[in-house]
Enzyme design. Structure first.
Site, short mmCIF file in Angstrom:
data_model
loop_
_atom_site.label_atom_id
_atom_site.label_comp_id
_atom_site.label_asym_id
_atom_site.label_seq_id
_atom_site.Cartn_x
_atom_site.Cartn_y
_atom_site.Cartn_z
CB CYS A 1 -18.63 1.59 -26.96
SG CYS A 1 -18.32 3.41 -26.67
CE LYS B 1 -7.09 -5.67 9.40
NZ LYS B 1 -7.23 -4.75 8.37
NE ARG C 1 -3.63 -2.65 0.31
CZ ARG C 1 -3.44 -4.01 -0.08
NH1 ARG C 1 -2.43 -4.33 -0.77
NH2 ARG C 1 -4.29 -4.75 0.08
NE ARG D 1 -2.72 1.06 5.42
CZ ARG D 1 -2.63 -0.04 5.04
NH1 ARG D 1 -1.40 -1.28 4.84
NH2 ARG D 1 -3.77 -0.68 4.72
CG ASP E 1 -11.88 -0.15 4.40
OD1 ASP E 1 -13.16 -0.24 4.51
OD2 ASP E 1 -11.40 -1.04 4.42
CG ASN E 2 -16.97 0.80 3.37
OD1 ASN E 2 -18.15 1.12 3.38
ND2 ASN E 2 -16.44 0.09 4.43
CG ASP F 1 -11.03 -6.81 7.18
OD1 ASP F 1 -11.63 -7.75 6.67
OD2 ASP F 1 -10.36 -6.04 6.65
#
Length: 1008
Positions: free
Chosen positions: A593, A487, A23, A474, A537-538, A465
């Site tokens: 397309c 976690k 990352r 990190r 994170d979303n 998670d």
């Protein structure tokens, strides 16, 4: 492995562990990380600020980190030094810190420079380092060290934090080269003309603005007719308009015909740093908050005065002591007669304060400056930064007696806020949503602050998670031994170890927040909270938590990072707008397309390959399994599908005609896929639209963004061609549970022996040229005959295929290998520059670049706002939303936007207001209440996705529904029972006033 190849590894790209640094590599790039890998960094001072810098630098991956601090650990150090424990009191700070720093990153050796208590850093100890960082060192010592580093080409940073104040000084030498001042991707675009004259005006394709600025440099490729521009030395441009710029004299060049792409070239910037001695007299300030424009000059004098006071008295000024503060103000006035006495007094009051959030802000910032010094990537800060968060002080300021040290680990915080406020922090109750990068940093800061350590305090943490390798770079509470564990659980144990006062105070959960878990996170759960902190994170989960916080009227702290950019938003009930009140514009999508027939950039071929991955290895096995397990699958599917024949052909292919029994057959299948996608389909496209085709206006069809492709001929000696076969064959084999093959010769031999059927392009095949054109429909044909060839599900009882589940971070599963090969083959078809695996992985996996420095800083800013929430501040101007970009660097703060006011009748309301009805009323009672209390007519009532009633449903339904109790009405309309945990409904109503005009009103809560 021979010793020779071992040596080569040291300088090889593979030496950068892409699994660990994945990352961060998307932030810094390989070149910058290679430069970091030869840099030795010295950090002097291992209290809260020093350890924060060291942590982020070790995680980032330099050659080595050396620490110096021979002073003995005191209990007060535990206010913010998260790698010290109570049993370390009395040991040397560096010695006690070293083992915990060293285990953060196996690639970075951490050393202790030694020294005896009372010994200061000296010039003879600092040779051999590329960067020297001094934390909390006296001004005289800073000058002595900087005089030497400035002359000897060593990068120098001095930093200190005093309570809610921070200071940083940078000197990277008289001629520092910055190779990439912004870190943004170079701009690129297509051009349609270049004039042949003194100015050289370039015009871009009129679909996209070029985005360049005066003084930028560009080069060109694929220009026809003016070949001199292709690969030319970077030319300085001058912007003439959003689609035009000039590049200087082109008179000696050929005549421009067509085509061409410009690409921005990042030019190195030479920066001249002044020494500290010179900067003290003529400082250059980096402004962190434009609302405090005069603050840097005041603090420039203030920090010098503080250092002078300390050298005179051999101690810091005492907390909130007026006599000491007067002395500091006196010294500051000699340096600058106009200083603001109030600010200097506060600096003196807080000089012995030591706050984890402020150390996180300054430490994260300094760590990024260290990386800039090592790598020359991103623009360094010029040259003095002064930061403060005085707004975080409580409204009722503590008295001097309340701030005296008590011999506790919180003395550094008590010196600033007082004991009474420390007790409020300890009894606070927070819900942390997410325990990834931001979550780890947040919990670390909270444990240092003593949040929730009191009798009433509690922390709830949820994260669904488990820990993966790429997290370790990190998410600093996790170690390699924790891979695969949850976690939230690992993080809770780690911070309880940092501060034993938290043991038993943290409850962890694995249930994600969302409508499905409202029985877990129910009213009772929220009633026991004082606030919520997002570490998500979303956007979807953020919006959901935002709605919950509005509903339960809880303050919300939201933050996020993207590479070196970060932001913080504060949401306060009845005061500010909510997170969902303003949204970013949607991402621009590539026309289908373009992806399907006319790619012109590598992003297009990667998107195409990501879809191909699903179309070959995910969707067909899922369809086969549905056919085999769901009764009436064919009837139900075909009834609603326009592509019946294709779907049945696919089932037939995967179950009968192309069902492999051996791995060799998977290689054959992959070879035929190659032929179809990179040869036959391209030949068909060129047959329908030949290279010399013209549009209705007579222009060449293949021009501008439309690149004419060329078919590929399979060559098993081309690593790209063979790579595709290997990945495709293994994934196809995975679908069928067949074992793969490692010998490349087998792939080559089988692929070369495949007899490829002759292909003849067909006439009359329509090509979709614009997204507005109708999608060409294949002849539906009769599917019934094909159905008879399908084996009946009962004849294959229990048989299933295994669909592939896309996983970007496993390098052995062929997923990214397939997408990279498939994309680069298509790029070769269209003469687009291919992308390496690393870049492909980011785009296909939609990976968000991330680095520990930004996370650390943003989390510090969140906690500075948390102090205000704990204090219960009621004024909008007390709070700050923040935005930072460490690459530039840039800080921006603003007041949160007030909740917008709306009106019905004479009543003003905001998103925080609602109507409440208790005891499960009938719909009629609600309608009557609006009429009686507000003279408003209800015209429609809805709950979730159900419309419960409206004025036009007809008399019979109205008579049936209006007298129903509300919970019965919901069950009646939705045809589902109300789950037992549901105690209320959120209801929307449409109402109109006496004139029949629609009126906006708040939502309704109906309690049952």
């Amino acid at each position: 492995m021979s010793s020779n190849s071992g040596n080569r590894m040291d300088i090889d790209e593979a030496a950068i562990d892409e699994g660990l640094y994945s990352r961060q590599l998307y932030v810094l790039g390989h070149e910058a990380m290679k430069r970091m890998a030869v840099s030795n960094v010295l950090i002097v001072g291992m209290q809260g600020l020093g350890v924060e810098i060291a942590k982020d630098v070790v995680l980032a991956g330099v050659k080595s980190v050396t620490i110096f601090d021979p002073e003995p650990v005191t209990i007060q150090d535990l206010s913010s030094q998260f790698f010290l424990r109570e049993e370390d009191v009395g040991k040397s700070r560096a010695e006690a810190t070293l083992p915990r720093l060293a285990e953060l990153n196996a690639y970075v050796p951490v050393r202790n420079l030694g020294g005896a208590p009372g010994q200061e850093i000296s010039v003879d100890l600092i040779s051999g380092f590329q960067v020297v960082v001094l934390c909390g060192v006296s001004l005289a010592k800073q000058l002595e060290i900087n005089d030497w580093t400035h002359e000897n080409g060593v990068h120098f940073i001095a930093a200190e934090t005093r309570g809610l104040f921070g200071s940083v000084f940078n000197d990277f030498g008289p001629k520092f080269t910055c190779v990439d001042p912004t870190g943004e991707q170079p701009l690129t675009g297509m051009i349609v003309s270049v004039e042949k004259d003194k100015e050289g005006l370039v015009t871009c394709l009129d679909e996209t603005r070029h985005g360049l600025e005066d003084g930028d440099f560009v080069t060109f490729s694929e220009v026809q007719g003016m070949p001199e521009l292709n690969g030319c030395e970077p030319r300085k441009i001058s912007v003439k308009g959003p689609y035009t710029f000039t590049i200087g004299d082109t008179t000696g060049f050929g005549d421009y015909k067509t085509g061409g792409i410009f690409t921005q070239v990042k030019m190195p910037k030479i920066i001249n740093f002044k020494s500290l001695r010179e900067s003290l007299q003529s400082p250059e300030f980096f402004v962190t908050d434009f609302a405090k424009f005069d603050r840097p000059a005041i603090l420039h004098a203030g920090f010098q005065a503080l250092s002078e006071y300390r050298s005179q008295h051999k101690r810091m000024p005492r907390p909130r002591n007026d006599e000491d503060a007067a002395a500091v103000v006196g010294i500051a006035k000699k340096l600058d007669a106009d200083v603001d006495e109030k600010v200097i007094t506060e600096l003196s009051y807080q000089a012995s304060g030591d706050l984890s959030p402020l150390n996180a802000v300054i430490g994260g910032f300094v760590a990024q400056e260290v990386l800039k010094a090592c790598s020359a990537k991103f623009h360094p800060m010029i040259q003095h930064l002064y930061f403060d968060s005085l707004e975080s002080l409580p409204d009722n300021l503590p008295a001097e007696a309340d701030c005296q040290p008590t011999g506790s680990r919180y003395d550094g915080q008590i010196a600033v806020f007082g004991k009474a406020f420390q007790a409020k922090i300890a009894d606070h109750r927070q819900f942390l949503v997410g325990s990834g990068a931001i979550g780890c940093e947040m919990l670390k800061n909270w444990s240092m602050m003593g949040l929730a350590t009191g009798p009433k305090g509690a922390i709830q943490v949820t994260d669904l998670d488990t820990i993966e390798k790429s997290n370790l770079n990190r998410q600093f509470l996790f170690r390699a031994k924790d891979l695969g564990k949850f976690k939230a659980e690992v993080a809770a144990v780690a911070v309880s170890d940092m501060n034993p006062g938290l043991s038993g105070k943290i409850t962890t959960k694995q249930e994600a927040v969302g409508p499905e878990t409202e029985d877990v996170y129910d009213e009772n759960f929220f009633n026991n909270l004082d606030g919520v902190t997002n570490a998500l994170d979303n956007v979807k989960a953020r919006l959901y938590m935002d709605q919950r916080c509005v509903f339960y009227k809880k303050p919300l702290l939201d933050s996020g990072t993207l590479g070196t950019k970060g932001n913080v938003q504060v949401v306060i009930p009845h005061l500010t707008e909510s997170y969902g009140s303003s949204q970013d514009p949607p991402e621009k999508e590539t026309p289908s397309c373009t992806v399907k027939n006319f790619p012109n950039a590598i992003q297009h071929t990667i998107e195409w390959s990501r879809k191909l991955f699903d179309d070959l290895f995910v969707k067909p096995p899922q369809a086969v399994n549905s056919y085999l397990s769901e009764p009436n699958y064919l009837e139900n599917t075909l009834k609603y599908s326009g592509q019946q024949k294709e779907q049945i052909e696919q089932l037939l292919s995967y179950l009968v005609t192309n069902k492999p029994l051996t791995f060799e057959e998977c290689i054959v299948w992959a070879r035929l896929q190659f032929e179809e996608k990179y040869n036959n389909d391209i030949r068909q496209l060129l047959f329908s639209l030949p290279k010399d085709a013209v549009t209705s206006t007579g222009q060449p069809f293949w021009s501008g963004p439309k690149r004419a492709p060329d078919a590929l001929t399979f060559n098993s000696n081309d690593p790209l061609h063979l790579g595709y076969i290997v990945a495709a064959a293994n994934l196809h084999a995975y679908n069928y549970g067949l074992k793969g093959e490692t010998d490349m010769n087998v792939y080559r031999k089988v692929a070369d022996s495949v007899i490829v059927p002759e292909f003849t392009p067909q006439s009359g095949v329509k090509v979709q040229i614009n997204d507005n054109d109708p999608v060409p429909q294949n002849d539906g044909g009769d599917a019934s005959e094909l159905i008879t060839q399908l084996p009946s599900p009962s004849s294959l009882a229990g048989y299933r295929l295994t669909p592939v589940e896309f996983e970007k971070d496993d390098d052995t599963n062929h997923h990214i290998d397939f997408i990279t090969a498939a994309s680069n083959l298509r790029a070769t078809n269209y003469s687009i520059t291919p992308a390496d695996r690393h870049t492909t992985k980011q785009i296909a996996g939609k990976i968000i670049p991330a680095i520990a420095t930004t996370t650390s800083l943003v989390t510090g800013l969140v906690c500075l706002e948390l102090y205000k929430i704990i204090d219960g501040k009621k004024k909008l101007e007390n709070y700050k939303n923040g935005f930072v970009n460490l690459a530039l660097p840039f800080f921006g703060f603003s007041e949160p936007i007030a909740a917008s006011k709306q009106k019905y009748g004479d009543t003003e309301w905001t998103l925080w207001d609602r109507f409440e009805f208790k005891n499960n009323p009938t719909l009629q009672e609600i309608v009557n209440w609006f009429q009686k209390e507000h003279k408003l007519d209800v015209t429609m009532v809805s709950q979730g996705v159900s419309m419960l009633w409206s004025s036009f449903v007809g008399k019979k339904k109205s008579e049936e529904r209006l007298p129903m109790k509300f919970s019965k009405l919901v069950e009646h309309v939705s045809k589902k029972p109300v789950p037992p945990h549901v105690k209320h409904f959120i209801v929307e109503v449409m109402v109109s006033d006496e004139e029949g005009e629609d009126v906006e009103v708040p939502f309704i809560v109906v309690r049952i």
